[in-house]
Design a protein around this motif. Structure first.
Motif, PDB file in Angstrom:
ATOM      1  N   ASP A  59       0.869  -1.189   0.000  1.00 58.39           N
ATOM      2  CA  ASP A  59       0.000   0.000   0.000  1.00 58.39           C
ATOM      3  C   ASP A  59       0.902   1.234   0.000  1.00 58.39           C
ATOM      4  OD1 ASP A  59      -1.647   2.151   0.637  1.00 58.39           O
ATOM      5  OD2 ASP A  59      -2.708   1.115   2.248  1.00 58.39           O
ATOM      6  N   PRO A 101       0.355   4.568  -1.001  1.00 64.85           N
ATOM      7  CA  PRO A 101      -0.133   5.812  -0.369  1.00 64.85           C
ATOM      8  C   PRO A 101      -0.209   5.700   1.157  1.00 64.85           C
ATOM      9  CG  PRO A 101      -1.548   5.178  -2.209  1.00 64.85           C
ATOM     10  CD  PRO A 101      -0.618   4.027  -1.975  1.00 64.85           C
ATOM     11  N   GLY A 102      -0.673   4.570   1.662  1.00 71.17           N
ATOM     12  CA  GLY A 102      -0.778   4.393   3.118  1.00 71.17           C
ATOM     13  C   GLY A 102       0.583   4.382   3.796  1.00 71.17           C
ATOM     14  N   THR A 103       1.551   3.744   3.148  1.00 64.82           N
ATOM     15  CA  THR A 103       2.893   3.692   3.729  1.00 64.82           C
ATOM     16  C   THR A 103       3.558   5.071   3.687  1.00 64.82           C
ATOM     17  OG1 THR A 103       3.029   1.377   3.045  1.00 64.82           O
ATOM     18  CG2 THR A 103       5.107   2.448   3.668  1.00 64.82           C
ATOM     19  N   LEU A 157       1.975   7.925   3.913  1.00 63.14           N
ATOM     20  CA  LEU A 157       1.343   8.647   5.026  1.00 63.14           C
ATOM     21  C   LEU A 157       1.993   8.265   6.354  1.00 63.14           C
ATOM     22  CD1 LEU A 157      -1.153  10.249   6.169  1.00 63.14           C
ATOM     23  CD2 LEU A 157      -2.448   8.138   6.026  1.00 63.14           C
ATOM     24  N   ALA A 158       2.216   6.975   6.567  1.00 62.73           N
ATOM     25  CA  ALA A 158       2.795   6.505   7.829  1.00 62.73           C
ATOM     26  C   ALA A 158       4.234   7.006   7.997  1.00 62.73           C
ATOM     27  CB  ALA A 158       2.754   4.979   7.892  1.00 62.73           C
ATOM     28  N   SER A 209       4.117  10.690   8.830  1.00 56.95           N
ATOM     29  CA  SER A 209       3.508  10.840  10.147  1.00 56.95           C
ATOM     30  C   SER A 209       4.507  10.502  11.259  1.00 56.95           C
ATOM     31  CB  SER A 209       2.278   9.933  10.206  1.00 56.95           C
ATOM     32  OG  SER A 209       1.757   9.845  11.494  1.00 56.95           O
ATOM     33  N   LEU A 210       5.244   9.411  11.055  1.00 54.59           N
ATOM     34  CA  LEU A 210       6.263   9.005  12.033  1.00 54.59           C
ATOM     35  C   LEU A 210       7.285  10.130  12.253  1.00 54.59           C
ATOM     36  CD1 LEU A 210       7.401   6.533  13.668  1.00 54.59           C
ATOM     37  CD2 LEU A 210       8.784   6.008  11.663  1.00 54.59           C
ATOM     38  N   ILE A 242       6.902  13.432  11.487  1.00 54.75           N
ATOM     39  CA  ILE A 242       6.271  14.659  11.989  1.00 54.75           C
ATOM     40  C   ILE A 242       6.072  14.588  13.496  1.00 54.75           C
ATOM     41  CG2 ILE A 242       4.063  15.910  12.010  1.00 54.75           C
ATOM     42  CD1 ILE A 242       3.962  15.397   8.920  1.00 54.75           C
ATOM     43  N   ASP A 243       5.696  13.417  14.011  1.00 59.30           N
ATOM     44  CA  ASP A 243       5.421  13.305  15.448  1.00 59.30           C
ATOM     45  C   ASP A 243       6.669  13.505  16.314  1.00 59.30           C
ATOM     46  OD1 ASP A 243       3.314  12.906  17.448  1.00 59.30           O
ATOM     47  OD2 ASP A 243       4.435  11.110  17.987  1.00 59.30           O
ATOM     48  N   MET A 289      10.129  -0.948   7.178  1.00 57.69           N
ATOM     49  CA  MET A 289       8.714  -0.832   6.804  1.00 57.69           C
ATOM     50  C   MET A 289       8.488  -1.152   5.318  1.00 57.69           C
ATOM     51  SD  MET A 289       7.601   2.566   8.972  1.00 57.69           S
ATOM     52  CE  MET A 289       6.057   2.937   8.229  1.00 57.69           C
ATOM     53  N   SER A 306       4.660   6.428  18.936  1.00 58.24           N
ATOM     54  CA  SER A 306       4.600   7.724  18.268  1.00 58.24           C
ATOM     55  C   SER A 306       3.808   7.626  16.964  1.00 58.24           C
ATOM     56  CB  SER A 306       6.029   8.194  18.003  1.00 58.24           C
ATOM     57  OG  SER A 306       6.071   9.318  17.183  1.00 58.24           O
ATOM     58  N   LEU A 307       4.062   6.572  16.192  1.00 62.61           N
ATOM     59  CA  LEU A 307       3.341   6.348  14.928  1.00 62.61           C
ATOM     60  C   LEU A 307       1.831   6.268  15.186  1.00 62.61           C
ATOM     61  CD1 LEU A 307       3.689   5.597  11.863  1.00 62.61           C
ATOM     62  CD2 LEU A 307       3.680   3.211  12.587  1.00 62.61           C
ATOM     63  N   ASP A 367       0.247   9.784  16.444  1.00 65.88           N
ATOM     64  CA  ASP A 367       0.094  10.834  15.428  1.00 65.88           C
ATOM     65  C   ASP A 367      -1.157  10.631  14.577  1.00 65.88           C
ATOM     66  OD1 ASP A 367       1.243  13.309  14.358  1.00 65.88           O
ATOM     67  OD2 ASP A 367       1.496  12.173  12.504  1.00 65.88           O
ATOM     68  N   ARG A 372      -3.611  13.322  15.030  1.00 60.46           N
ATOM     69  CA  ARG A 372      -3.393  14.599  14.326  1.00 60.46           C
ATOM     70  C   ARG A 372      -4.034  14.582  12.942  1.00 60.46           C
ATOM     71  NH1 ARG A 372      -0.043  16.079  10.447  1.00 60.46           N
ATOM     72  NH2 ARG A 372       1.105  14.130  10.646  1.00 60.46           N
ATOM     73  N   ARG A 397      -9.898   6.363   4.729  1.00 63.55           N
ATOM     74  CA  ARG A 397      -9.684   5.130   5.481  1.00 63.55           C
ATOM     75  C   ARG A 397     -10.476   5.120   6.789  1.00 63.55           C
ATOM     76  NH1 ARG A 397      -4.524   2.969   3.469  1.00 63.55           N
ATOM     77  NH2 ARG A 397      -3.827   4.426   1.877  1.00 63.55           N
ATOM     78  N   LEU A 399      -3.400  -1.613   8.581  1.00 63.90           N
ATOM     79  CA  LEU A 399      -2.199  -1.167   7.856  1.00 63.90           C
ATOM     80  C   LEU A 399      -1.032  -0.972   8.827  1.00 63.90           C
ATOM     81  CD1 LEU A 399      -0.674   0.072   5.377  1.00 63.90           C
ATOM     82  CD2 LEU A 399      -1.685   2.281   6.003  1.00 63.90           C
ATOM     83  N   TYR A 400      -1.296  -0.280   9.939  1.00 68.22           N
ATOM     84  CA  TYR A 400      -0.230   0.026  10.893  1.00 68.22           C
ATOM     85  C   TYR A 400       0.292  -1.225  11.603  1.00 68.22           C
ATOM     86  CZ  TYR A 400      -0.168   5.097  10.441  1.00 68.22           C
ATOM     87  OH  TYR A 400       0.024   6.375   9.978  1.00 68.22           O
ATOM     88  N   LEU A 410       2.736  -2.635   9.220  1.00 66.27           N
ATOM     89  CA  LEU A 410       3.968  -1.834   9.143  1.00 66.27           C
ATOM     90  C   LEU A 410       4.840  -2.048  10.382  1.00 66.27           C
ATOM     91  CD1 LEU A 410       2.540   1.499   7.647  1.00 66.27           C
ATOM     92  CD2 LEU A 410       4.016  -0.170   6.489  1.00 66.27           C
ATOM     93  N   ARG A 459       6.668  -5.244  10.294  1.00 67.77           N
ATOM     94  CA  ARG A 459       7.841  -5.079   9.437  1.00 67.77           C
ATOM     95  C   ARG A 459       8.978  -4.375  10.192  1.00 67.77           C
ATOM     96  NH1 ARG A 459       6.729  -4.137   3.574  1.00 67.77           N
ATOM     97  NH2 ARG A 459       4.980  -5.446   3.004  1.00 67.77           N
TER      98      ARG A 459
END
Lengths: 207, 207
Positions: A161, A163-165, A167-168, A171-172, A174-175, A202, B171-172, B175, B178, B186, B194-195, B198, B201
């Motif tokens: 995925d 787009p989802g990865t 985003l993750a 996000s990781l 940014i936090d 990942m 943290s992942l 966030d 946010r 989603r 999804l998470y 990830l 992984r």
């Protein structure tokens, strides 16, 4: 003018903002917004922190929202630049992804006050300004998505995925602005290296 | 009293807060803090949103900080409970880690207003209250670290830096509060799944 001429864009925070009075006000606004939030901060608070009068502030910024917009635009442009520089370097998708993540993390750790304002106060922007910032965010997203796609196409990454990865991953990074503490155990460089490794995991990068 | 008796703790937001007037005020405070920030919200704003007078608010909460502390404590206790429940289930470390991550993500997505207040307004708590919340956060951290350690010891995971990876995993998930948007593409369940993948992984889980 002497002060403005001495400003070194690389070393002085917000050195790209001139004249010096406008820069000082913007630095004061970042501090105040990061500490108390945008809505709890008045233009009077910002002028006071910068050692100026409210009237002096209005010479440079018509509204508090104009200050937030300026901070948000410069912050997003810098963050995008960090990602584009990393992505534009030579190397495999894995090398470029590691560089993008570690430099993006270093930026969010090293400039965590700015990053918090930039990331958490989007809703306070006017519709027009928010649309401009959202467009910058889409470009940051596209840089990371592009590296992931290349890695998948070359068979170096395994990402079901994209787009989802993407985003993750963003996000990781940014936090980091939320939890990073200059008195903490890890330097921005250490967090950047750790996160680059975790992100390569990942995407199941062949190494 | 009838209203309080009808309150179902599972289905009514903040159903554990009684009497009904105290619950309504707390719901109003979460909304106001999430929208405008703690410092920009007055007890008068909160009472107004709940359709009560400021005097009625003071019957239940002596200060605005008492409201934030109550929200923060319940929010952190719930988040810890979510992690402990997932960790306490049977199964391999990989199955328990996937369950912990997906349920923690669902909580942060489904209750993103509460999660934002709980995660971003820690600095506004009194020293004593902050210490109490930090202790709860350490317990959440310990649950995830414990699963990672077990996985490493059994040879199921490969994690060179257990404390750093624990920090990144939490943290992942945090966030998500946010960026999660109920109008987005989603669902909380999809992000959770999804998470979980990830994170498995990230720990190089043998599957």
């Amino acid at each position: 003018m002497a002060a403005a001429e001495e400003t070194d864009c690389e070393n002085v925070p917000w050195g790209e903002v001139t004249p010096e009075a406008a820069r000082k006000l913007l630095v004061a606004a970042v501090e105040a917004f990061a500490e108390r939030g945008y809505h709890a901060t008045t233009t009077r608070d910002i002028a006071g922190r910068a050692g100026m009068s409210p009237a002096a502030l209005y010479i440079h910024y018509k509204t508090k929202e104009e200050l937030l917009h300026r901070i948000s635009r410069i912050g997003h442009e810098r963050a995008l630049e960090v990602l584009e520089t990393a992505s534009g370097r030579g190397g495999t998708p894995g090398e470029r992804l590691a560089e993008a993540v570690s430099s993006f993390v270093r930026w969010h750790a090293g400039r965590h006050d700015t990053a918090r304002v930039v990331q958490y106060e989007l809703d306070a922007l006017s519709d027009e300004h928010r649309a401009e910032i959202v467009a910058l965010r889409r470009r940051s997203d596209a840089v990371v998505r592009g590296i992931l796609r290349e890695g998948v196409e070359s068979g170096e990454f395994d990402v079901p995925d994209v787009p989802g990865t993407t985003l993750a991953v963003l996000s990781l990074c940014i936090d980091v602005a939320r939890w990073f503490n200059v008195q903490g155990r890890r330097t921005p460089e250490e967090v950047g290296a750790l996160y680059a490794d975790l992100v390569l995991r990942m995407v199941s990068a062949r190494r």
